[in-house]
Design an enzyme around this catalytic site. Structure first.
Site, PDB file in Angstrom:
ATOM      1  N   HIS A  28       0.832  -1.200   0.000  1.00 10.91           N
ATOM      2  CA  HIS A  28       0.000   0.000   0.000  1.00 10.91           C
ATOM      3  C   HIS A  28       0.872   1.258   0.000  1.00 10.91           C
ATOM      4  O   HIS A  28       0.893   2.007   0.985  1.00 10.91           O
ATOM      5  CB  HIS A  28      -0.915   0.007   1.223  1.00 10.91           C
ATOM      6  CG  HIS A  28      -1.905  -1.110   1.240  1.00 10.91           C
ATOM      7  ND1 HIS A  28      -1.563  -2.406   1.575  1.00 10.91           N
ATOM      8  CD2 HIS A  28      -3.247  -1.133   0.970  1.00 10.91           C
ATOM      9  CE1 HIS A  28      -2.643  -3.178   1.516  1.00 10.91           C
ATOM     10  NE2 HIS A  28      -3.672  -2.426   1.151  1.00 10.91           N
ATOM     11  N   SER A  31      -1.138   4.798   0.382  1.00 15.34           N
ATOM     12  CA  SER A  31      -1.580   5.072   1.759  1.00 15.34           C
ATOM     13  C   SER A  31      -0.414   5.492   2.635  1.00 15.34           C
ATOM     14  O   SER A  31      -0.585   6.238   3.603  1.00 15.34           O
ATOM     15  CB  SER A  31      -2.247   3.836   2.350  1.00 15.34           C
ATOM     16  OG  SER A  31      -3.404   3.482   1.623  1.00 15.34           O
ATOM     17  N   SER A 116      -6.576  -5.056  11.121  1.00 14.78           N
ATOM     18  CA  SER A 116      -8.022  -5.066  11.246  1.00 14.78           C
ATOM     19  C   SER A 116      -8.387  -3.666  11.717  1.00 14.78           C
ATOM     20  O   SER A 116      -8.161  -3.306  12.875  1.00 14.78           O
ATOM     21  CB  SER A 116      -8.479  -6.118  12.263  1.00 14.78           C
ATOM     22  OG  SER A 116      -9.878  -6.139  12.343  1.00 14.78           O
ATOM     23  N   ASP A 147      -8.526   7.752   7.776  1.00 20.15           N
ATOM     24  CA  ASP A 147      -9.881   8.287   7.881  1.00 20.15           C
ATOM     25  C   ASP A 147     -10.948   7.219   7.638  1.00 20.15           C
ATOM     26  O   ASP A 147     -12.026   7.259   8.232  1.00 20.15           O
ATOM     27  CB  ASP A 147     -10.089   9.483   6.954  1.00 20.15           C
ATOM     28  CG  ASP A 147      -9.626   9.247   5.518  1.00 20.15           C
ATOM     29  OD1 ASP A 147      -8.979   8.215   5.245  1.00 20.15           O
ATOM     30  OD2 ASP A 147      -9.885  10.115   4.660  1.00 20.15           O
ATOM     31  N   SER A 335     -21.964  -8.607  38.886  1.00 22.94           N
ATOM     32  CA  SER A 335     -22.376  -9.933  38.421  1.00 22.94           C
ATOM     33  C   SER A 335     -21.184 -10.852  38.173  1.00 22.94           C
ATOM     34  O   SER A 335     -21.210 -12.028  38.535  1.00 22.94           O
ATOM     35  CB  SER A 335     -23.197  -9.807  37.138  1.00 22.94           C
ATOM     36  OG  SER A 335     -24.447  -9.201  37.390  1.00 22.94           O
ATOM     37  N   GLU A 356     -17.507  -3.649  25.048  1.00 23.36           N
ATOM     38  CA  GLU A 356     -16.682  -4.857  25.144  1.00 23.36           C
ATOM     39  C   GLU A 356     -15.461  -4.817  24.240  1.00 23.36           C
ATOM     40  O   GLU A 356     -14.420  -5.411  24.560  1.00 23.36           O
ATOM     41  CB  GLU A 356     -17.531  -6.088  24.838  1.00 23.36           C
ATOM     42  CG  GLU A 356     -18.531  -6.436  25.920  1.00 23.36           C
ATOM     43  CD  GLU A 356     -19.821  -5.632  25.845  1.00 23.36           C
ATOM     44  OE1 GLU A 356     -20.624  -5.700  26.803  1.00 23.36           O
ATOM     45  OE2 GLU A 356     -20.027  -4.945  24.805  1.00 23.36           O
ATOM     46  N   GLN A 417     -28.839 -13.459  27.131  1.00 27.95           N
ATOM     47  CA  GLN A 417     -27.804 -13.361  28.161  1.00 27.95           C
ATOM     48  C   GLN A 417     -26.961 -14.626  28.277  1.00 27.95           C
ATOM     49  O   GLN A 417     -26.018 -14.667  29.071  1.00 27.95           O
ATOM     50  CB  GLN A 417     -28.451 -13.092  29.529  1.00 27.95           C
ATOM     51  CG  GLN A 417     -29.473 -11.967  29.533  1.00 27.95           C
ATOM     52  CD  GLN A 417     -28.869 -10.640  29.161  1.00 27.95           C
ATOM     53  OE1 GLN A 417     -28.030 -10.107  29.873  1.00 27.95           O
ATOM     54  NE2 GLN A 417     -29.293 -10.085  28.026  1.00 27.95           N
TER      55      GLN A 417
END
Length: 615
Positions: A28, A31, A116, A147, A335, A356, A417
């Protein structure tokens, strides 16, 4: 360096990016070219880093979130003298350290694996959290984003968390080059659109021409002097900058330049500028790792204790014995019982709220700084962060993940859940360890063991109370199992883990009353699995029943089958698992409806033995 020298360094980074991609025949370069001036100024004037000592506690930390622009990173390494030109031209070749996307497994100067998109800033937030709240050595975390990746929700989880935590030691540099992989980005060159979003999360923002080295220099200085807020530098750039035939043109993403030699000549030809990167200040880590004796909690046989409670108490005790242990939770600490750690060690507890992806990313960032993180949430909700878990494995990151409220045994809350895919998800991660304890003493021991393992470690805990069946001195090696019932007259083997261990024991009692002896194996180590014990049970009993509070795909049944993947005969096997969509019901009703309670296990065992003896 003066303005001209900085501009020349930017051109060198472009030329070397083009050369590396041309030598590889892939990559690349365009980029990389857009961000070359941003990198040049950072390397020459603002980064404090000792390339000979990448673990130096005073080093700034740099994360290339747009990991596909790796030619730029490697060209910067060459300019800093960390690699030579010969190695630069091994880019993307077999055996080279210079992979298509950088990883810390190969290069000591890389903080985390990227590629990723949308993960660099979240992990950078974790690194900055370590710097501000734990290490306190004054280093700055710099993250270079593209971006396009700002369309990822994980970026905004990170932005909100950084703003909330007032991470003024964090600077994100956004290379706004307008073009994504297949065409223009959502906001193009509208820097104000990005600024409004960062400002909404309490960031200081600076808009600059990303090819004006003096403006870039001032922006970096302003970021370093900003207190109480993280800074986002929004830089307007041109993809393929400097080569007219490719500059700001679509259709060239991820391709070497078509006429590389001509492009290099247009950029002024190869250069050999060497940058003396600023030395980091003298620093030392302030936290100490206590290696003295400490006691994990224990319980008496017969007590009724939820394994999630045992996890919380064990983690708090581990934190007392080791100063490098940190805990993170996704706003469910009451919990998961991570709150037990929070009460004992609030300075090493991180509340990540219902985010998460940021939870796991923060754990990866903390691990990159040498801390040993335990990140906990409901097992079901870790599925949201699977890509971060996967990339943690690519990084070789040492993180402990704990999923509570697993399976239908949680009862009335219903399927949204219930963690019913988590064992499969975690077993599929390269180099992972997957543990599923059935009682409190086993849980505590495994929590302590996890701290010394490598890679991604996963512990599955249960909501409801269950009887303690092991003594406090019992050992549970990773890769092992426990044979709870055994005789030389066993006609089948019941293999279970977690809540189904207790169902299997009750089923064995029922089978014995019917004249059928059953062996019971507690397969607490789901990965690696105890192949030797399973093979011996198959040889001696001929029949196996696996029972799991999980979907049939990828869980305990599959783990058991893999023990027979070497060509030896596979025993007669029945796999009991959750095969229908649960609703709301009591835990006992849920187990029965799923066909994984003691009654169902005993029925399956009787049927299997009867079929085995039919002439």
């Amino acid at each position: 360096m003066n303005t001209g020298e900085l501009t020349d360094l930017g051109q060198q980074l472009r030329v070397d990016s083009v050369r590396a991609a041309a030598a590889a025949g892939s990559g690349h370069p365009t980029s990389s070219m857009s961000a070359a001036d941003l990198m040049a100024v950072l390397l020459a004037h603002h980064l404090r880093y000792d390339f000979d000592r990448p673990a130096h506690p005073g080093n700034d930390r740099f994360v290339l979130s747009k990991g596909h622009a790796s030619p730029l990173l490697y060209s910067a390494y060459k300019a800093a003298g960390a690699i030579d030109d010969e190695e630069l031209l091994t880019f993307r070749k077999l055996g080279s350290r210079l992979e298509g996307h950088p990883t810390p497994q190969r290069l000591p100067w890389v903080e985390t694996a990227t590629g990723s998109l949308g993960q660099g800033l979240p992990v950078g937030v974790g690194i900055a959290l370590a710097g501000k709240r734990l290490d306190r050595t004054g280093y700055r975390t710099w993250v270079l984003c593209g971006d396009s990746e700002l369309a990822e929700g994980s970026v905004w989880e990170a932005a909100e968390h950084a703003g909330y935590e007032h991470l003024d030691n964090l600077t994100v540099i956004v290379d706004v080059n307008r073009l994504g992989q297949r065409g223009p980005t959502r906001h193009g060159h509208d820097l104000d659109a990005y600024a409004r979003r960062f400002q909404a999360f309490d960031w200081h923002t600076i808009e600059v021409d990303g090819h004006d080295v003096d403006a870039i220099d001032r922006a970096y200085g302003e970021a370093a002097s900003t207190k109480g807020q993280p800074t986002a530098i929004l830089a307007r750039t041109l993809k393929g900058k400097g080569v007219e035939g490719v500059q700001d043109r679509e259709g060239l993403h991820g391709k070497p330049l078509p006429e590389a030699d001509d492009a290099i000549a247009e950029l002024g030809g190869p250069r050999d500028i060497r940058v003396q990167v600023q030395e980091p200040p003298a620093a030392r880590m302030l936290h100490s790792v206590h290696t003295g004796n400490f006691e994990l909690p224990t319980w008496d046989k017969g007590e009724e204790v939820a394994t999630r409670n045992a996890f919380g108490e064990a983690l708090a005790a581990l934190g007392t014995g080791r100063g490098d242990i940190v805990a993170l939770d996704g706003e469910v600490g009451d919990s998961t019982r991570a709150e037990f750690f929070a009460k004992e060690h609030p300075d090493r507890y991180f509340e990540c709220y219902i985010a998460e992806q940021q939870l796991v990313a923060s754990a990866v960032g903390l691990a990159a700084r040498g801390w040993v993180p335990y990140a906990a949430t409901f097992a079901a909700f870790l599925t949201r962060a699977h890509d971060f878990v996967r990339m943690a494995s690519v990084s070789g990151s040492g993180i402990n993940l704990v999923g509570s409220h697993a399976g239908v045994a949680i009862g009335q809350d219903g399927p949204s859940q219930m963690g019913l895919e988590d064992l499969a998800m975690m077993r599929a991660v390269h180099g992972s360890t997957v543990l599923y304890p059935c009682d409190a003493n086993q849980t505590a021991r495994l929590v302590g063991t996890m701290a010394g393992l490598e890679g991604v470690r996963y512990l599955r805990t249960s909501r409801g109370e269950s009887p303690v069946i092991y003594g406090p001195d019992e050992e549970f090696p990773v890769g092992g199992s426990k044979v709870l019932r055994s005789s030389d007259r066993d006609r089948l083997t019941l293999v279970a883990a977690g809540v189904t261990v207790h169902e299997a024991l009750a089923a064995a009692d029922a089978l014995e009353r019917a004249g059928i002896r059953a062996r019971v194996i507690d397969l607490y180590s789901v990965k690696p699995v105890d192949r030797a014990t399973l093979r011996r049970a198959a040889e001696e009993t001929g029949c196996l029943v696996t029972v799991e509070d999980h979907h049939p795909e990828g869980g305990i049944g599959d783990a058991v089958l893999e023990a027979f993947g070497d060509g030896r005969p596979v025993p007669r096997l029945v796999r009991l698992a959750v095969r229908s969509m649960p609703g709301s019901a009591s835990p006992d009703e849920q187990l029965h409806a799923a066909g994984i309670d003691a009654e169902s296990v005993a029925a399956a065992g009787r049927l299997l033995v009867e079929e085995a003896v039919v002439p």
